[in-house]
Design an enzyme around this catalytic site. Structure first.
Site, PDB file in Angstrom:
ATOM      1  N   TYR A 140       0.859  -1.186   0.000  1.00  0.00           N
ATOM      2  CA  TYR A 140       0.000   0.000   0.000  1.00  0.00           C
ATOM      3  C   TYR A 140       0.894   1.233   0.000  1.00  0.00           C
ATOM      4  O   TYR A 140       1.472   1.593   1.021  1.00  0.00           O
ATOM      5  CB  TYR A 140      -0.905  -0.059   1.232  1.00  0.00           C
ATOM      6  N   LYS A 170      -1.142  -1.180  -4.191  1.00  0.00           N
ATOM      7  CA  LYS A 170      -2.237  -0.202  -4.102  1.00  0.00           C
ATOM      8  C   LYS A 170      -1.569   1.162  -4.153  1.00  0.00           C
ATOM      9  O   LYS A 170      -0.893   1.573  -3.212  1.00  0.00           O
ATOM     10  CB  LYS A 170      -3.033  -0.366  -2.812  1.00  0.00           C
TER      11      LYS A 170
END
Length: 304
Positions: A140, A170
């Site tokens: 992330y 992400k």
């Protein structure tokens, strides 16, 4: 979701329902999950930034993740964010996610003592991902919150040799040029999920197949129309949808940010409660003002 399947379409970054006293209100997980599935969301990303994950205790994060997995009941994948300032704690959360049969995990970089290089970051991520070896792992990338802005292309080069279940990133940053290089890396080998809702159209233009975002919780039909218009080559309609998204987000950001986002669900019939300190909750007067401003830009007409 197997390690080989890919996430596509809209992934809602789920909120964590709270009672007025700040405790979990997991009875609301079921209703909000049903709302999201009806609106066309293809997966859920829970206990992340939108879900106030860093403000929850370890026990609360486990309970919230389990509630969402149970509510989804296999109909859509649930990705559990397990990131923590301690990689060891993050590894424990990853193991729990695998135990409750979540479909994937994700983690930010440690954000207090930060990794100084891509190699150090990979070391941390390998420890975390090793807690759930059967689940796809997504890094992330959100430098605005973590302060970790390392070279993501270098991460794609180095992570696979150390992290067997590495699936992709992400990517929550406005740098579309870097994003494109990640999407194109080794012929699209990795999933790179875009995380800036107000720039979804830009990401589609450079090859995005999936996106994770906060506003998909309450405006998924708008974004579904954006994606559909882009795919059929109707750029005028796609630009209109994105412009409406930008206007909506600007209204919400003039309020209390994440608290305003979370309160939007109340306007759709599901009360997810306040936010945790140090975030500031909005009151009913502010919510009424938001509703008025949103009406003025046509939100309730074009939301779908």
């Amino acid at each position: 979701m197997s390690a080989r399947s890919r996430l596509t379409g809209l992934v809602a970054a789920g909120f964590t329902p709270l009672k007025l006293d700040g405790s979990l209100n997991l009875d609301q997980v079921g209703p909000v999950t049903e709302l999201l599935i009806r609106d066309g969301v293809r997966a859920l990303f829970v206990c992340g930034s939108t879900g106030e994950g860093p403000l929850l205790t370890m026990a609360e994060r486990r309970e919230t993740a389990k509630a969402y997995v149970q509510a989804a009941a296999g109909r859509i994948p649930v990705i559990v964010h397990v990131g923590h300032s301690s990689p060891a704690e993050a590894r424990d959360l990853a193991a729990h996610a695998q135990q409750i049969e979540a479909q994937a995990i994700s983690a930010v970089a440690p954000w207090y003592f930060k990794p100084s290089s891509v190699d150090v970051l990979v070391d941390c991520l390998a420890e975390i991902a090793g807690g759930a070896p059967a689940l796809p792992f997504y890094y992330y990338h959100i430098p605005a919150l973590t302060g970790v802005g390392l070279d993501m292309l270098e991460l794609l080069r180095r992570a696979p040799s150390r992290i067997a279940n590495f699936a992709g990133i992400k990517y929550t940053a406005p740098t579309v040029d870097e994003y494109q290089s990640l999407v194109d890396f080794e012929g699209g080998r990795f999933e790179v999920l875009f995380g800036r809702d107000e720039m979804l159209l830009s990401s589609l233009c450079v090859g995005a197949q999936g996106a994770i975002g906060s506003t998909y919780n309450f405006a998924a039909p708008l974004y579904c129309r954006l994606i559909e218009a882009f795919r059929r080559g109707d750029m005028a309609e796609a630009r209109l949808c994105q412009a409406r998204s930008v206007a909506m987000i600007q209204v919400l950001l003039r309020s209390q940010g994440l608290s305003a986002f979370k309160s939007m669900i109340r306007l759709l019939g599901v009360d997810l409660g306040p936010v945790r300190k140090p975030l500031v909750s909005i009151d009913n007067k502010e919510l009424a003002r938001l509703e008025k401003e949103l009406s003025a830009i046509g939100y309730f007409d074009w939301r779908g």
